[in-house]
Design an enzyme around this catalytic site. Structure first.
Site, PDB file in Angstrom:
ATOM      1  N   TRP A   1      41.451  34.754  49.059  1.00 44.34           N
ATOM      2  CA  TRP A   1      42.211  33.668  48.927  1.00 44.34           C
ATOM      3  C   TRP A   1      43.863  33.641  48.600  1.00 44.34           C
ATOM      4  O   TRP A   1      44.501  32.335  48.781  1.00 44.34           O
ATOM      5  CB  TRP A   1      41.377  33.007  47.629  1.00 44.34           C
ATOM      6  CG  TRP A   1      41.679  33.287  46.655  1.00 44.34           C
ATOM      7  CD1 TRP A   1      41.234  35.014  46.076  1.00 44.34           C
ATOM      8  CD2 TRP A   1      42.381  33.027  45.163  1.00 44.34           C
ATOM      9  NE1 TRP A   1      41.353  34.623  44.661  1.00 44.34           N
ATOM     10  CE2 TRP A   1      42.267  34.119  43.375  1.00 44.34           C
ATOM     11  CE3 TRP A   1      43.052  31.288  45.063  1.00 44.34           C
ATOM     12  CZ2 TRP A   1      42.894  32.823  43.208  1.00 44.34           C
ATOM     13  CZ3 TRP A   1      43.318  31.168  43.752  1.00 44.34           C
ATOM     14  CH2 TRP A   1      43.170  32.436  42.632  1.00 44.34           C
ATOM     15  N   ASP A   2      43.959  35.081  48.855  1.00 45.88           N
ATOM     16  CA  ASP A   2      45.385  35.231  48.239  1.00 45.88           C
ATOM     17  C   ASP A   2      45.719  34.899  49.376  1.00 45.88           C
ATOM     18  O   ASP A   2      47.353  34.733  49.093  1.00 45.88           O
ATOM     19  CB  ASP A   2      45.159  36.928  48.274  1.00 45.88           C
ATOM     20  CG  ASP A   2      43.869  37.720  47.453  1.00 45.88           C
ATOM     21  OD1 ASP A   2      43.418  37.205  47.018  1.00 45.88           O
ATOM     22  OD2 ASP A   2      44.532  38.858  46.422  1.00 45.88           O
TER      23      ASP A   2
ATOM     24  N   GLU B   1      38.732  36.038  36.485  1.00 48.34           N
ATOM     25  CA  GLU B   1      37.460  36.557  36.309  1.00 48.34           C
ATOM     26  C   GLU B   1      36.640  37.360  35.235  1.00 48.34           C
ATOM     27  O   GLU B   1      35.855  37.657  34.994  1.00 48.34           O
ATOM     28  CB  GLU B   1      37.468  37.036  37.768  1.00 48.34           C
ATOM     29  CG  GLU B   1      38.647  36.064  38.615  1.00 48.34           C
ATOM     30  CD  GLU B   1      38.203  37.645  40.026  1.00 48.34           C
ATOM     31  OE1 GLU B   1      38.755  38.567  39.778  1.00 48.34           O
ATOM     32  OE2 GLU B   1      37.703  37.158  41.179  1.00 48.34           O
TER      33      GLU B   1
ATOM     34  N   LYS C   1      42.310  36.807  32.704  1.00 48.85           N
ATOM     35  CA  LYS C   1      42.882  37.457  33.477  1.00 48.85           C
ATOM     36  C   LYS C   1      43.792  37.085  34.613  1.00 48.85           C
ATOM     37  O   LYS C   1      44.628  38.353  34.323  1.00 48.85           O
ATOM     38  CB  LYS C   1      41.482  38.478  34.604  1.00 48.85           C
ATOM     39  CG  LYS C   1      41.703  39.434  35.144  1.00 48.85           C
ATOM     40  CD  LYS C   1      40.906  39.350  35.911  1.00 48.85           C
ATOM     41  CE  LYS C   1      41.181  40.313  37.586  1.00 48.85           C
ATOM     42  NZ  LYS C   1      39.392  40.282  38.839  1.00 48.85           N
ATOM     43  N   GLN C   2      43.593  36.307  34.629  1.00 51.79           N
ATOM     44  CA  GLN C   2      44.953  35.659  35.754  1.00 51.79           C
ATOM     45  C   GLN C   2      44.488  34.524  35.658  1.00 51.79           C
ATOM     46  O   GLN C   2      43.599  33.428  34.902  1.00 51.79           O
ATOM     47  CB  GLN C   2      44.676  36.539  36.712  1.00 51.79           C
ATOM     48  CG  GLN C   2      44.163  36.095  37.380  1.00 51.79           C
ATOM     49  CD  GLN C   2      43.484  36.333  38.741  1.00 51.79           C
ATOM     50  OE1 GLN C   2      42.665  37.337  39.442  1.00 51.79           O
ATOM     51  NE2 GLN C   2      43.275  35.287  40.399  1.00 51.79           N
TER      52      GLN C   2
HETATM   53  O1  IFM Z   1      41.465  37.933  44.800  1.00 55.63           O
HETATM   54  C1  IFM Z   1      41.896  38.775  44.010  1.00 55.63           C
HETATM   55  C2  IFM Z   1      41.307  38.288  42.900  1.00 55.63           C
HETATM   56  O2  IFM Z   1      41.405  37.264  42.859  1.00 55.63           O
HETATM   57  C3  IFM Z   1      41.279  39.273  41.848  1.00 55.63           C
HETATM   58  N1  IFM Z   1      41.041  40.431  42.128  1.00 55.63           N
HETATM   59  C4  IFM Z   1      41.233  40.871  43.563  1.00 55.63           C
HETATM   60  C5  IFM Z   1      41.457  40.338  43.848  1.00 55.63           C
HETATM   61  C6  IFM Z   1      41.823  40.739  45.730  1.00 55.63           C
HETATM   62  O3  IFM Z   1      43.661  40.624  45.096  1.00 55.63           O
END
Ligand code: IFM
Length: 521
Positions: A77-78, A217, A329-330
């Protein structure tokens, strides 16, 4: 080779320079700051530019571009959420190619949905050439432990993320041909997927989405992740609205598509009904619970930062225990509020920003840009600048300690978004693009070119004695016969014809901006 030989070095070199000049001309973001900032911005832009071919080769951009083997060249999805906006606003024809990569893999997305018991289309979390699900079954975590991978079946927000990219592209370009030929089918098929994936809770009279993983995540297999539910709700509502629009304006095309995918009118009614009832929890004071039960997790606040001002992992906590805490995490809630910036009041943004920033570890390079943009919107210019510098230096500064494994594509695109959505304040609302610049004190000016609806603009902002001097020039138009285009610059609507400029001067925002409560959905 022989044909190249015949041309001679000088001619070849000139052709090479011309080709690069063409690629740079609308992509170059000028930042008046210390030299290292401009150099990093250019390095990032260069890596974005070399990540896609200049013509349609039916490829997309892997999470590590082509610069390293980590993630095996897989596309996440990046691309749609973090990288695509750069191309939409600087080279829309390349953005179209990136979206076609997904359209051409609708068959595999339909198969993935079907194999899991759902209708519609659901693109895999990781995909490569074939479009089949390439997500590995196990993974080495950043502390070296091998963990089972749950994302393939649960990080379903990717279905909505791709549609978000489709709609942003359509809004920014008004490329109706794309929407009619490809986009609408993607929108309808994902709406079908969401309609099949939600569960009706008859006791509470709402729809819910259980057992998912949100962008954060750390906590897996959760129920009602706000990001996922909101995306689903929006995707369903957009699909119903698009259907109405097509029925009115393009009935023949709609009929043809409806026949092709066997779309029934009752489905649209159900999309509308579900979209109104997908639950998304917001407290009375505006605080959003990232997923059901998140607030019951152990409170754990970031206490330490390293020399790059990145959060330090708490020594007392094992990575495996993060799932039991409120550590994030993000950006998850904060990302969602950024993507749907028009739908949340400043008050809600502030409450959530203040809450989640203390808990977000930024362990993924996808995280910093949402914080930088939200901080700017809230008037926290200093914090925003800190996030901006971290985001632009993500790879050159090796902030994640793994640049050797490949460039972080999302960070490259995210850094551009800080400049585009943040510094320049680009925002599409009600079909109009608004430009509302805000610059941190450290940045004395920016210059940015952007395309909007077939018109190319040049934006210059100078930060002079606490005032922003803003100039937007309508440079070029692909529609030769139109008289001009509406924009909103610093809150005022203006109609610009080719070659015309609009100038504004406004007080630079200093410190925290008082927030006003606005409407909230
Ligand atoms: O898509 C991301 C995910 O959100 C976090 N881990 C790395 C992936 C790839 O960049």
């Amino acid at each position: 080779m022989s044909s190249l030989k015949g041309k001679g070095v000088a001619a070849l070199f000139k052709a090479h320079c011309d080709a690069w000049e063409k690629r740079w001309v609308n992509s170059d973001l000028l930042i008046n700051d210390e030299a290292f900032v401009q150099n990093n911005v250019r390095l990032n832009t260069y890596h974005l530019l070399i990540a896609v071919p200049p013509e349609d080769l039916d490829v997309s951009i892997p999470a590590k571009t082509l610069s390293g083997e980590w993630y095996k060249g897989h596309v996440f999805w990046d691309t749609e959420i973090f990288v695509l906006p750069f191309f939409i606003f600087t080279q829309p024809e390349l953005a179209r190619n990136l979206l076609l990569y997904r359209y051409r893999r609708l068959k595999q997305a339909r198969a993935k949905a079907r194999e899991n018991g759902y209708e519609g289309a659901w693109w895999p979390w990781e995909s490569a050439e074939s479009g089949d699900d390439e997500t590995p079954k196990t993974w080495v975590n950043f502390d070296g432990t091998v963990i089972p991978v749950h994302v393939s079946k649960r990080e379903i927000h990717i279905a909505g993320d791709i549609i978000y990219g489709v709609v942003l592209y359509y809004q920014a370009t008004s490329d109706r041909d794309f929407m009619l030929r490809y986009g609408a089918e993607m929108v309808f098929e994902t709406a079908r997927f969401w309609a099949a994936r939600v569960n009706y809770n008859s006791e509470k009279n709402y729809y819910e989405i259980k057992d998912v993983i949100g962008p954060n995540e750390f906590q897996e297999c959760v129920d009602n992740n706000f990001y996922t539910n909101y995306m689903a709700r929006w995707n369903l509502r957009y699909a119903a609205e698009l259907y109405d629009y097509l029925a009115k304006e393009h009935p023949l095309r709609l009929n043809r598509l409806a026949k092709k995918i066997e779309l029934k009118k009752e489905e649209i009614l159900s999309w509308r009904e579900i979209s109104e009832k997908v639950i998304a929890f917001i407290n009375q004071d505006g605080l959003i619970e990232e997923f059901e039960g998140y607030f019951n997790k152990k409170e754990f606040l970031i206490q330490e930062w390293d020399e790059n001002a990145m959060p330090v992992w708490p020594a007392s906590l094992d990575l495996a225990e993060a799932k039991d805490t409120q550590l994030v995490k993000q950006a998850d809630v904060i990302l969602l509020m950024r993507l749907f910036a028009n739908e949340f009041s400043s008050q809600v943004k502030k409450v959530n920003y203040d809450f989640y920033k203390k808990r977000t570890t930024h362990k993924s390079s996808l995280s910093l840009p949402s914080y930088a943009i939200t901080a700017l919107e809230l008037g926290n210019l200093r914090e925003s600048y800190k996030y901006f510098i971290q985001a632009v230096r993500a790879d050159y500064g090796d902030l994640y300690g793994n640049t050797e494994l490949g460039i972080h594509a999302a960070a490259l695109g995210g850094a551009w978004q800080i400049a585009g959505y943040g510094f320049a304040g680009l925002k599409i609302k009600d079909e109009i693009l608004s430009v509302n610049p805000v610059l941190p004190g450290e940045v004395s000016g920016i210059r940015l070119n952007f395309w909007f609806r077939n018109a190319l603009f040049e934006l210059k902002v100078a930060n002079v004695e606490e005032k922003l001097q803003i100039e937007v020039l309508f440079v070029r138009d692909r529609f030769r016969n139109r008289e001009g285009i509406w924009l909103e610059v610093c809150g005022e609507k203006c109609f610009l014809s080719r070659g015309q400029k609009v100038r504004r001067c406004q007080q630079r925002t200093i410190g925290e901006v008082p927030v006003t409560a606005g409407s909230q959905k």
